[in-house]
Scaffold this motif. Sequence first.
Motif, PDB file in Angstrom:
ATOM      1  N   GLU A 203      17.090   3.523  12.688  1.00 17.31           N
ATOM      2  CA  GLU A 203      17.686   3.606  14.020  1.00 17.31           C
ATOM      3  C   GLU A 203      18.160   5.001  14.405  1.00 17.31           C
ATOM      4  N   THR A 204      18.494   5.837  13.415  1.00 14.17           N
ATOM      5  CA  THR A 204      19.149   7.098  13.790  1.00 14.17           C
ATOM      6  C   THR A 204      18.517   8.378  13.248  1.00 14.17           C
ATOM      7  N   SER A 205      17.690   8.306  12.193  1.00  9.67           N
ATOM      8  CA  SER A 205      17.193   9.579  11.653  1.00  9.67           C
ATOM      9  C   SER A 205      16.075  10.152  12.534  1.00  9.67           C
ATOM     10  N   PRO A 206      16.226  11.386  12.990  1.00 10.43           N
ATOM     11  CA  PRO A 206      15.159  11.983  13.803  1.00 10.43           C
ATOM     12  C   PRO A 206      13.899  12.248  12.973  1.00 10.43           C
ATOM     13  N   PHE A 207      14.024  12.158  11.641  1.00 11.34           N
ATOM     14  CA  PHE A 207      12.872  12.418  10.763  1.00 11.34           C
ATOM     15  C   PHE A 207      12.086  11.154  10.434  1.00 11.34           C
ATOM     16  N   TYR A 208      12.524  10.011  10.999  1.00  9.63           N
ATOM     17  CA  TYR A 208      11.938   8.763  10.510  1.00  9.63           C
ATOM     18  C   TYR A 208      10.420   8.689  10.699  1.00  9.63           C
ATOM     19  N   VAL A 209       9.946   9.122  11.861  1.00  9.47           N
ATOM     20  CA  VAL A 209       8.505   9.041  12.133  1.00  9.47           C
ATOM     21  C   VAL A 209       7.724   9.912  11.145  1.00  9.47           C
ATOM     22  N   GLU A 210       8.296  11.075  10.840  1.00 12.10           N
ATOM     23  CA  GLU A 210       7.638  11.975   9.879  1.00 12.10           C
ATOM     24  C   GLU A 210       7.629  11.360   8.483  1.00 12.10           C
ATOM     25  N   TRP A 211       8.716  10.658   8.149  1.00 11.33           N
ATOM     26  CA  TRP A 211       8.788   9.972   6.848  1.00 11.33           C
ATOM     27  C   TRP A 211       7.632   8.975   6.692  1.00 11.33           C
ATOM     28  N   ILE A 212       7.371   8.219   7.739  1.00  9.19           N
ATOM     29  CA  ILE A 212       6.300   7.222   7.673  1.00  9.19           C
ATOM     30  C   ILE A 212       4.960   7.916   7.438  1.00  9.19           C
ATOM     31  N   LYS A 213       4.745   8.993   8.183  1.00  8.46           N
ATOM     32  CA  LYS A 213       3.468   9.725   8.011  1.00  8.46           C
ATOM     33  C   LYS A 213       3.349  10.250   6.588  1.00  8.46           C
ATOM     34  N   ALA A 214       4.431  10.878   6.110  1.00  4.81           N
ATOM     35  CA  ALA A 214       4.387  11.482   4.778  1.00  4.81           C
ATOM     36  C   ALA A 214       4.228  10.413   3.692  1.00  4.81           C
ATOM     37  N   SER A 215       4.911   9.282   3.851  1.00  2.00           N
ATOM     38  CA  SER A 215       4.830   8.302   2.770  1.00  2.00           C
ATOM     39  C   SER A 215       3.485   7.586   2.764  1.00  2.00           C
ATOM     40  N   GLN A 216       2.842   7.458   3.925  1.00  2.00           N
ATOM     41  CA  GLN A 216       1.484   6.889   3.902  1.00  2.00           C
ATOM     42  C   GLN A 216       0.534   7.827   3.151  1.00  2.00           C
ATOM     43  N   ALA A 217       0.711   9.122   3.362  1.00  2.00           N
ATOM     44  CA  ALA A 217      -0.125  10.088   2.630  1.00  2.00           C
ATOM     45  C   ALA A 217       0.214  10.038   1.125  1.00  2.00           C
ATOM     46  N   ASP A 218       1.513   9.960   0.798  1.00  2.00           N
ATOM     47  CA  ASP A 218       1.922   9.875  -0.612  1.00  2.00           C
ATOM     48  C   ASP A 218       1.332   8.635  -1.285  1.00  2.00           C
ATOM     49  N   PHE A 219       1.294   7.551  -0.536  1.00  2.00           N
ATOM     50  CA  PHE A 219       0.755   6.298  -1.072  1.00  2.00           C
ATOM     51  C   PHE A 219      -0.695   6.508  -1.526  1.00  2.00           C
ATOM     52  N   GLU A 220      -1.493   7.141  -0.665  1.00  2.00           N
ATOM     53  CA  GLU A 220      -2.906   7.389  -1.027  1.00  2.00           C
ATOM     54  C   GLU A 220      -2.997   8.344  -2.213  1.00  2.00           C
ATOM     55  N   THR A 221      -2.135   9.356  -2.219  1.00  2.00           N
ATOM     56  CA  THR A 221      -2.186  10.348  -3.305  1.00  2.00           C
ATOM     57  C   THR A 221      -1.813   9.711  -4.641  1.00  2.00           C
ATOM     58  N   VAL A 222      -0.759   8.905  -4.645  1.00  2.00           N
ATOM     59  CA  VAL A 222      -0.342   8.286  -5.917  1.00  2.00           C
ATOM     60  C   VAL A 222      -1.407   7.291  -6.394  1.00  2.00           C
ATOM     61  N   LYS A 223      -2.035   6.598  -5.461  1.00  3.52           N
ATOM     62  CA  LYS A 223      -3.125   5.689  -5.855  1.00  3.52           C
ATOM     63  C   LYS A 223      -4.252   6.457  -6.547  1.00  3.52           C
ATOM     64  N   THR A 224      -4.594   7.598  -5.964  1.00  5.19           N
ATOM     65  CA  THR A 224      -5.639   8.434  -6.573  1.00  5.19           C
ATOM     66  C   THR A 224      -5.190   8.926  -7.941  1.00  5.19           C
ATOM     67  N   ALA A 225      -3.917   9.329  -8.040  1.00  8.52           N
ATOM     68  CA  ALA A 225      -3.395   9.825  -9.317  1.00  8.52           C
ATOM     69  C   ALA A 225      -3.490   8.734 -10.396  1.00  8.52           C
ATOM     70  N   ILE A 226      -3.218   7.495 -10.001  1.00  4.23           N
ATOM     71  CA  ILE A 226      -3.295   6.385 -10.975  1.00  4.23           C
ATOM     72  C   ILE A 226      -4.752   6.170 -11.393  1.00  4.23           C
ATOM     73  N   GLN A 227      -5.647   6.188 -10.403  1.00  5.73           N
ATOM     74  CA  GLN A 227      -7.072   5.988 -10.726  1.00  5.73           C
ATOM     75  C   GLN A 227      -7.576   7.059 -11.688  1.00  5.73           C
ATOM     76  N   ASN A 228      -7.102   8.302 -11.495  1.00  2.00           N
ATOM     77  CA  ASN A 228      -7.579   9.420 -12.322  1.00  2.00           C
ATOM     78  C   ASN A 228      -6.665   9.699 -13.517  1.00  2.00           C
ATOM     79  N   GLN A 229      -5.652   8.890 -13.693  1.00  2.00           N
ATOM     80  CA  GLN A 229      -4.639   9.104 -14.739  1.00  2.00           C
ATOM     81  C   GLN A 229      -4.165  10.562 -14.729  1.00  2.00           C
ATOM     82  N   ASP A 230      -3.844  11.005 -13.522  1.00  2.00           N
ATOM     83  CA  ASP A 230      -3.420  12.396 -13.316  1.00  2.00           C
ATOM     84  C   ASP A 230      -1.890  12.427 -13.280  1.00  2.00           C
TER      85      ASP A 230
END
Length: 328
Positions: A203-230
């Motif tokens: 409701e109040t953080s001006p960064f919230y929209v950016e957080w969603i964008k960043a965490s969706q990207a992090d989600f894909e990156t961590v998935k790749t890291a798990i697949q590659n055991q990186d």
Amino acid sequence: MTIATHPITAKAHTNIALVKYWGKLDTQLIIPQNDSLSMTLDEFYTKTSVQFLPELATDKVIFDGEELSDKDSAKIRTFLNLVRDLAHITYRAKVETKNFVPTAAGLASSASGFAALAGAASRAAGLNLNRRDLSRLARRGSGSATRSIFGGFVAWQQGHDDETSFAYPIDEQPTWDLAVIALVLTAKQKKISSRVGMQLAVETSPFYVEWIKASQADFETVKTAIQNQDFTLLGHTSEQNAMRMHALTLSSDPNFTYFNADSLRAMKMVKDLRLQGIPCYFTMDAGPNLKIICQGADAERIAQHFQAVFGDKQVLITRPGSGISISD
Ligand code: 2P0
């Protein structure tokens, strides 16, 4: 579909999010704002038994040997109502639950708690849910419980409604040697619950929209890291994601933080260890207790390093854990 004639017991482990859930799209159904990803932990779990009985006038909840007051059992009773609705039954239940998590270690017992309750209560009510549906049910108790149905690395797909928001396994039995060290820096209850803290951010953080964008990207990156055991990619991305989540608390109105002085000190120690060539990363949830992600072979010496500095605190090593188990 028949109500079980004996108590049904379920065991579920807690999990640590590498890509965090911090905010809901739907607060009733607990639909999150983003996909999240966690590792289930073997050392910390909840065991819950449930039996629905005709002679009970109200639900009776015994938590670590003590009967809970109506106020303290409210969330559990609301959850049991969901199960009764699903199973078309009216009997009240006797629930006995025990947390195998070091006392108030700040290790999200709501995750293992609602996962175990979902497993035991649904089967006790005569429902035979598959793991996806169990995960959907656990979600109604607490968001992080959605992921505790599965073992190893687990994703919670955001979805857009009750049907489509559930967890699924990414790698249930990781073959690489990973550990998480939990530093129990304080056993005090947090002042601002996750539920309240995340809603404030939405409701109040001006960064919230950016957080969603960043965490969706992090989600894909961590998935790749798990697949590659990186390990480096997994650790780095998880640490960044945790700090982005904590930036939401700092930028909420009113602003607040889950950090305390020891958390900051421990973060610096993790970074110093990295500079010395020992690979490790930190993550932190809605409390000051840091969790250090490392490779299994390094876990003992890293734990000893922290024990030497935080002598009076608990330093606990845990590894990937299994998914829910439910008795017949
Ligand atoms: C997580 N946490 O992904 C995040 C990161 C804490 C920090 O899920 O309101 O107890 O019951 O859905 O699941 C803790 O929040 O909140 C949590 P509700 P929950 O693990």
